[in-house]
Design an enzyme around this catalytic site. Sequence first.
Site, PDB file in Angstrom:
ATOM      1  N   THR A  44       0.855  -1.194   0.000  1.00  0.00           N
ATOM      2  CA  THR A  44       0.000   0.000   0.000  1.00  0.00           C
ATOM      3  C   THR A  44       0.891   1.244   0.000  1.00  0.00           C
ATOM      4  O   THR A  44       2.021   1.197   0.479  1.00  0.00           O
ATOM      5  CB  THR A  44      -0.906   0.020   1.251  1.00  0.00           C
ATOM      6  OG1 THR A  44      -1.921  -0.959   1.128  1.00  0.00           O
ATOM      7  CG2 THR A  44      -1.594   1.365   1.431  1.00  0.00           C
ATOM      8  N   ASP A  60      -3.369   4.792  -2.812  1.00  0.00           N
ATOM      9  CA  ASP A  60      -3.537   4.041  -4.049  1.00  0.00           C
ATOM     10  C   ASP A  60      -4.742   3.114  -3.883  1.00  0.00           C
ATOM     11  O   ASP A  60      -5.407   3.134  -2.848  1.00  0.00           O
ATOM     12  CB  ASP A  60      -2.270   3.244  -4.369  1.00  0.00           C
ATOM     13  CG  ASP A  60      -2.074   2.068  -3.428  1.00  0.00           C
ATOM     14  OD1 ASP A  60      -2.000   2.284  -2.203  1.00  0.00           O
ATOM     15  OD2 ASP A  60      -2.019   0.922  -3.908  1.00  0.00           O
ATOM     16  N   ARG A  62      -4.715  -0.462  -4.986  1.00  0.00           N
ATOM     17  CA  ARG A  62      -4.394  -1.872  -5.247  1.00  0.00           C
ATOM     18  C   ARG A  62      -4.392  -2.657  -3.937  1.00  0.00           C
ATOM     19  O   ARG A  62      -3.733  -2.272  -2.972  1.00  0.00           O
ATOM     20  CB  ARG A  62      -3.028  -2.005  -5.927  1.00  0.00           C
ATOM     21  CG  ARG A  62      -2.543  -3.441  -6.052  1.00  0.00           C
ATOM     22  CD  ARG A  62      -1.216  -3.535  -6.763  1.00  0.00           C
ATOM     23  NE  ARG A  62      -1.348  -3.207  -8.176  1.00  0.00           N
ATOM     24  CZ  ARG A  62      -0.326  -3.218  -9.035  1.00  0.00           C
ATOM     25  NH1 ARG A  62       0.892  -3.507  -8.611  1.00  0.00           N
ATOM     26  NH2 ARG A  62      -0.531  -2.924 -10.308  1.00  0.00           N
ATOM     27  N   LYS A  76      -9.123   2.792   0.280  1.00  0.00           N
ATOM     28  CA  LYS A  76      -8.271   2.741   1.467  1.00  0.00           C
ATOM     29  C   LYS A  76      -8.417   3.974   2.352  1.00  0.00           C
ATOM     30  O   LYS A  76      -7.741   4.078   3.373  1.00  0.00           O
ATOM     31  CB  LYS A  76      -6.803   2.578   1.051  1.00  0.00           C
ATOM     32  CG  LYS A  76      -6.536   1.310   0.246  1.00  0.00           C
ATOM     33  CD  LYS A  76      -5.073   1.174  -0.123  1.00  0.00           C
ATOM     34  CE  LYS A  76      -4.850  -0.068  -0.973  1.00  0.00           C
ATOM     35  NZ  LYS A  76      -3.429  -0.236  -1.349  1.00  0.00           N
ATOM     36  N   GLY A  90      -1.865  -2.251   5.521  1.00  0.00           N
ATOM     37  CA  GLY A  90      -1.721  -3.509   6.245  1.00  0.00           C
ATOM     38  C   GLY A  90      -2.745  -4.515   5.766  1.00  0.00           C
ATOM     39  O   GLY A  90      -3.093  -4.555   4.585  1.00  0.00           O
ATOM     40  N   SER A 172       4.093   0.050   2.077  1.00  0.00           N
ATOM     41  CA  SER A 172       5.282  -0.464   1.406  1.00  0.00           C
ATOM     42  C   SER A 172       5.880   0.533   0.420  1.00  0.00           C
ATOM     43  O   SER A 172       7.057   0.468   0.102  1.00  0.00           O
ATOM     44  CB  SER A 172       4.939  -1.770   0.678  1.00  0.00           C
ATOM     45  OG  SER A 172       3.864  -1.566  -0.232  1.00  0.00           O
ATOM     46  N   ASP A 209       6.813   0.667  -6.331  1.00  0.00           N
ATOM     47  CA  ASP A 209       6.504  -0.401  -5.391  1.00  0.00           C
ATOM     48  C   ASP A 209       5.516  -1.361  -6.048  1.00  0.00           C
ATOM     49  O   ASP A 209       4.449  -0.938  -6.504  1.00  0.00           O
ATOM     50  CB  ASP A 209       5.914   0.176  -4.097  1.00  0.00           C
ATOM     51  CG  ASP A 209       5.391  -0.901  -3.174  1.00  0.00           C
ATOM     52  OD1 ASP A 209       6.091  -1.916  -2.994  1.00  0.00           O
ATOM     53  OD2 ASP A 209       4.285  -0.739  -2.632  1.00  0.00           O
ATOM     54  N   SER A 212       1.851  -1.523  -4.673  1.00  0.00           N
ATOM     55  CA  SER A 212       0.953  -0.386  -4.878  1.00  0.00           C
ATOM     56  C   SER A 212       0.663  -0.240  -6.363  1.00  0.00           C
ATOM     57  O   SER A 212       1.508  -0.549  -7.199  1.00  0.00           O
ATOM     58  CB  SER A 212       1.577   0.911  -4.343  1.00  0.00           C
ATOM     59  OG  SER A 212       1.980   0.760  -2.993  1.00  0.00           O
TER      60      SER A 212
END
Length: 271
Positions: A44, A60, A62, A76, A90, A172, A209, A212
């Site tokens: 995330t 984001d 995903r 999110k 998480g 992340s 990343d 994400s």
Amino acid sequence: KTRTIMADSVTERPTGGFRFDNVSRNDLLKRMGMKQPVATSTGTTIVGIVFKDGVILGADTRATEGPIVADKNCSKIHYMAPNIYCCGAGTAADTENTTLQICSQLELHRLQTGRESRVGTCERLLRQMLFRYQGHISAALVLGGVDVLGPHLYSIYPHGSASAQPYVTMGSGSLAAMGVFEDGYKPDMTKEEGCKLVRDAIAAGIFNDLGSGSNVDVCVITKDGVDYIRPFEVANEKGVRKNDYQFKRGTTAVISKEVIEIVSEEVMDTD
């Protein structure tokens, strides 16, 4: 005489919240030599900044399940109160359940007092709940809102610690997003400047990343209200397939062919 009635799993009324009924069982299996299941990695990028008129949150969309993209357009940024929103990183179920529980407590508090919820109250409730479970709830949160005391932005960690900062990143993809913030953030930014900076930070997480991806969501909170823009930008546009990848019948040679007849039998129990 006193008669004791033991409640079982059938008659017992289910309780809300998190349950850790299998902790003792899992500990016993571990002592017996059974390999413990490995936690699924998540990904995330969530961010937040304080600008001239309030707070801007970004995320984001995903949702990952290890190497699998489980959802390309998940939300999110969670509603906590009319003037407070919270980004979650998480485990999706942990962030959803945690924010819903605290959201209901804030609603009851508003009904009882007749006053607007304060961001500090929400931050305290979240910290206490996460600290109670000693980090076993995988929920890293970015909390933002505007109350009578002005704009507030907090980063809350899974073990219950928190810090108030002018700009925060978590998840992340937080390192890539933090690089954008440290380069471009300045106090008293306008709404347009803040939204562009948040967009650039989330895009940096998306493109640097693997956990994400997909779109950029932005939530602008001011004393006049909330502007939840979803999506603010589609970062990963799906490409157009240019060629036909279907193979014609007979492309691959059939070496051998065998037909097996299936016989079904019905067995009757006479007992």
